[in-house]
Design a protein around this motif. Structure first.
Motif, PDB file in Angstrom:
ATOM      1  N   CYS A  95      -1.825  -3.356  12.531  1.00 38.58           N
ATOM      2  CA  CYS A  95      -2.184  -3.871  11.204  1.00 38.58           C
ATOM      3  C   CYS A  95      -1.349  -5.098  10.844  1.00 38.58           C
ATOM      4  O   CYS A  95      -1.815  -5.981  10.118  1.00 38.58           O
ATOM      5  CB  CYS A  95      -2.039  -2.768  10.158  1.00 38.58           C
ATOM      6  SG  CYS A  95      -3.456  -1.615  10.160  1.00 38.58           S
ATOM      7  N   THR A 149      -6.088  -6.231   3.932  1.00 38.50           N
ATOM      8  CA  THR A 149      -5.653  -4.842   4.019  1.00 38.50           C
ATOM      9  C   THR A 149      -6.264  -4.271   5.291  1.00 38.50           C
ATOM     10  O   THR A 149      -7.346  -4.688   5.723  1.00 38.50           O
ATOM     11  CB  THR A 149      -6.115  -4.020   2.806  1.00 38.50           C
ATOM     12  OG1 THR A 149      -7.543  -4.037   2.729  1.00 38.50           O
ATOM     13  CG2 THR A 149      -5.530  -4.594   1.517  1.00 38.50           C
ATOM     14  N   CYS A 150      -5.567  -3.335   5.909  1.00 37.18           N
ATOM     15  CA  CYS A 150      -5.966  -2.835   7.217  1.00 37.18           C
ATOM     16  C   CYS A 150      -5.876  -1.315   7.225  1.00 37.18           C
ATOM     17  O   CYS A 150      -4.872  -0.744   6.793  1.00 37.18           O
ATOM     18  CB  CYS A 150      -5.062  -3.444   8.290  1.00 37.18           C
ATOM     19  SG  CYS A 150      -5.267  -2.749   9.955  1.00 37.18           S
ATOM     20  N   GLU A 151      -6.925  -0.685   7.709  1.00 39.48           N
ATOM     21  CA  GLU A 151      -6.941   0.774   7.848  1.00 39.48           C
ATOM     22  C   GLU A 151      -7.121   1.123   9.315  1.00 39.48           C
ATOM     23  O   GLU A 151      -8.094   0.712   9.945  1.00 39.48           O
ATOM     24  CB  GLU A 151      -8.072   1.380   7.018  1.00 39.48           C
ATOM     25  CG  GLU A 151      -8.145   2.895   7.110  1.00 39.48           C
ATOM     26  CD  GLU A 151      -9.276   3.474   6.294  1.00 39.48           C
ATOM     27  OE1 GLU A 151      -9.568   4.669   6.453  1.00 39.48           O
ATOM     28  OE2 GLU A 151      -9.896   2.717   5.514  1.00 39.48           O
ATOM     29  N   THR A 208     -10.326  -1.116  10.460  1.00 40.39           N
ATOM     30  CA  THR A 208     -11.158  -1.742   9.440  1.00 40.39           C
ATOM     31  C   THR A 208     -10.286  -2.641   8.571  1.00 40.39           C
ATOM     32  O   THR A 208      -9.237  -2.217   8.078  1.00 40.39           O
ATOM     33  CB  THR A 208     -11.852  -0.689   8.565  1.00 40.39           C
ATOM     34  OG1 THR A 208     -12.722   0.097   9.390  1.00 40.39           O
ATOM     35  CG2 THR A 208     -12.676  -1.347   7.465  1.00 40.39           C
ATOM     36  N   THR A 252     -14.974  -4.193  10.979  1.00 40.61           N
ATOM     37  CA  THR A 252     -14.396  -3.098  11.759  1.00 40.61           C
ATOM     38  C   THR A 252     -14.489  -3.453  13.229  1.00 40.61           C
ATOM     39  O   THR A 252     -15.543  -3.891  13.715  1.00 40.61           O
ATOM     40  CB  THR A 252     -15.135  -1.771  11.503  1.00 40.61           C
ATOM     41  OG1 THR A 252     -15.019  -1.420  10.122  1.00 40.61           O
ATOM     42  CG2 THR A 252     -14.557  -0.644  12.353  1.00 40.61           C
TER      43      THR A 252
END
Length: 206
Positions: free
Chosen positions: A89, A104-106, A113, A140
Motif C-alpha cells: 500500500c 487510500t489502499c485496501e 483496491t 482493483t
C-alpha cells in the motif's frame, strides 16, 4: 425609419445569441475539463493498484529458506499464499502521488483496491457545481498464478553420513502456461523478484 427600427430590434437578439454561444462554449470547456480530471484520477488509481499488487508479488514472507522448502511449501508459493504485502500500500500511495493524486489502499491478498483522488480540481466554471471538483476513481489489481508445481525435492529425506557434505538438492520443476518449464536451483536461487515475474501475472480487474 422602419429599417432602423428593425435593426434596433435585431441587435438585442444578436447579443443574446452570441451570449448563448459563448455560454455553451464555456460549458463545453468546463465539462471537458471535468472529463480530463476524472481520466487523470482513473490513471492514478490504475497505476497505484498495479504498483501495490506488483510490490506484493515481488516479496515473499521473510525468513523463507528455499533449500528447506518441500513440495507443499512450493505449492503454497505458486498458489500465491506466501506473499508479503507489508509495503504494497505504500507503493500504491507513492505511485498515486507521482500521478498527482492521493490514495487510500485496501489489501485483501492477492488483490488490492485503491481509491485515488486528484490533488487539483476543475478550474472556475460557468456550470454550477463543477468548479473545484476533484476527480475520484477506484481500481482493483490482482496477482494471478500462471504456473504449477511439477516436482520439488523433499528436504526431509535421510541425513547425510557423518562427515559428508550435504547433497545438492534437485532443482524445483515448475510448469507454466504456454508450455514453459522453469528449473529453479534452491541452493543458488535467483532473486525472487526475477522469478516472480515469470510465475505470476498482475492485472486490473475493474
Amino acid at each position: 425609419m422602419r429599417g432602423s427600427r428593425d435593426k434596433g430590434q435585431a441587435f438585442p437578439i444578436y447579443i443574446v445569441t452570441v451570449a448563448g454561444v459563448l455560454f455553451a462554449a464555456f460549458a463545453f470547456f468546463a465539462i471537458s475539463q471535468a472529463a480530463v480530471v476524472r481520466s487523470n484520477a482513473q490513471k492514478a488509481a490504475d497505476s497505484a493498484a498495479l504498483a501495490a499488487a506488483g510490490d506484493a508479488r515481488d516479496h515473499l514472507l521473510p525468513g523463507l529458506d528455499f533449500a528447506k522448502l518441500g513440495p507443499a511449501d512450493w505449492r503454497n508459493i505458486l498458489d500465491g499464499r506466501l506473499f508479503d504485502g507489508a509495503g504494497a500500500c505504500g507503493a500504491a500511495r507513492g505511485f498515486a502521488s507521482d500521478n498527482g493524486a492521493t490514495a487510500t489502499c485496501e489489501a485483501a491478498l492477492p488483490s488490492f483496491t485503491v481509491v485515488a483522488t486528484t490533488r487539483t480540481g476543475v478550474g472556475s466554471s460557468v456550470v454550477p457545481g463543477i468548479a473545484g471538483t476533484r476527480g475520484t476513481a477506484t481500481a482493483t489489481a490482482r496477482i494471478d498464478p500462471r504456473c504449477a508445481l511439477g516436482s520439488a525435492p523433499d528436504p526431509g529425506g535421510e541425513p547425510p553420513a557423518e562427515g559428508s557434505p550435504p547433497p545438492k538438492p534437485d532443482p524445483v520443476e515448475i510448469l507454466c502456461r504456454g508450455g514453459d518449464v522453469i528449473h529453479f536451483d534452491p541452493s543458488k536461487p535467483d532473486p525472487w523478484r526475477t522469478l516472480a515475474r515469470s510465475l505470476f501475472d498482475v492485472r486490473l480487474v475493474h
